[in-house]
Enzyme design. Sequence first.
Site: not given
Ligand code: NOJ
Length: 584
Positions: A101, A207, A266, A341-342
């Site tokens: 990442d 990210d 992302e 993971h989000d």
């Molecule tokens: C996106 C990430 O996927 C997330 O988990 C994170 O909290 C935010 N960006 C900030 O880095």
Amino acid sequence: MTPQQPNWWKTGTAFQIWPASYKDSNSDGIGDIPGIVGTLDYLKDLGVDIIWLSPMYDSPQKDYGYDISNYQDVWPSFGTLKDMDDLIEQCHKRGMRIILDLVVNHTSDQHAWFQESKQDKTNPKAEWYMWKDPKIINGERHPPNNWKSIFGGSAWEWVEERQQYYLHLFVKEQPDLNWELEVVRQAIYKEAIEFWLDKGVDGFRVDTCNLYSKDTNFPDAAISLQEEPYQPAFKHFENGPRMHEFLQEQRNVCLNKYGDILIVGECPGSSEETILSYLEANEFSCVFDFNTVDLGTNRTLGGKKHHGYKHQLPDFKESLARTQRLIQQHNVWGTVFLENHDQARSVSRFATDNPEYREAAAKMLALCITSLTGTLFLYQGQEIGTYNHSADWSIEDLRDIDSINAFNDVKDKYNDDPIWNKKAMRGLATVGRDNARLPVQWSAEANAGFTDANTKPWIRCHDDYKNVNIAEQLQRADSPLKFYQRMLKFRHEYRDLMILGDFELHDLYEQKAFTFVKKPKGTAEEGASKQELLVVCSFSDEEEPVDMPSRLKSRESELLVSTLGEESAGKYLRPWEGRIYLIK
Ligand code: NOJ
């Protein structure tokens, strides 16, 4: 002439590991890198070609690793640099690749760069973050504008030493780097990117890669949330004016030296045109758009977790079709994913977690996504059909800062009213990030086999791990896990149709089934075979007809796969069944 081979990152299946919850090897209740190494054969057998490892860097863990205090070290609870060398080597030894990442929109406030920057206005790193003077209204100090942080509250934090505010689009411990400065960009390339590519990683998941360039006039955002002091300001910091310049420089100065690596960005909140502009300029290999995972939320409008609503099946189809069309019509590449993971668990969000149909639904989703064009990303636990935690959990069971902030907002606003609190918890049980962050369910043993029986895991285990776990599913022929294994092989076998083929959606408005055709790219004259695949997925508790597109009706068809067993497949789809027919 041999046809050109597609890039490795197009045909490979990727699997995301979120290290804290994956596998604990040293009984401290937290997953770690040696734990991952011990499971590589499991992943290889599953059919994984690429591992995406979420942040394992040194970090105070305010946002569970997305707040990095040192790009060139590993958080001690996860292991050491030597463990990372071992992981990279062990992946490569098995013919798997590994990407990390890359989190460089912001650092942790504990990073040495920020510690220096915050000291005064004249130190060598004084401008490395986004500092602004306060706004003085009636003699009182206020943040420079009304921007709301993505994780709630003002996006600005006051620092006494400098008598200034700094910008943090996420939590206050995640100050945004100032990409406007070349020296900052060079430091990022060297310390965060090249250090790891030199160690042999095969690329990065990048990210929030569309937030680097902000509107540096920092105008107030329009008022969309009447009752709130801070306002969603995505328009002013997403896909800003210098994005292409920064990303092209990053490609040319840094990434291009490393050959054919995977750079997957992302890209939340981005239109098709914007995504296309990144892809056509080769700034990313492919991106994660948010078409599907934003369904049922009001994320970009500042909607709260409890504002979620149930989407309709046509919305789901269209969300996936958008990416398929982009790939097909513009000759760019894309990703296929339902979880990370989000995100909450896909079975619960997009299918059903009713115990009667849950496994069938997990297999149907597996069949559906493994049939789509793009690089497929799976998330730990998805392969066994892990579903969301119960809405009866309390906020003390959760760890995610975004979820806790969301809960506290409701709690404070409604004076700790139990019914409002319940509503907030229901929202989190539906879309909260901790759904994805519970310990992986390895077995029916204590603590789901994630850590040993006498250790308390850092976060509560799913209540149902005795029923839903890897050990049990590995030895049961009709389990979701065995079905994933089968489909990932199948995806390679029918690569030209499943991974690389064109997509044709059938009957967008049908509410109970998702039917599509995968066709070969190119014409028969160019050597493409005439065979096609018809993919039919039931999203229904009842029997549904198989709706074959008219143009295929005269062709011979053969049932290749049924999620519930080819031998027992009848005229109608059984509840939540998925099928693939070969059209000859
Ligand atoms: C996106 C990430 O996927 C997330 O988990 C994170 O909290 C935010 N960006 C900030 O880095």
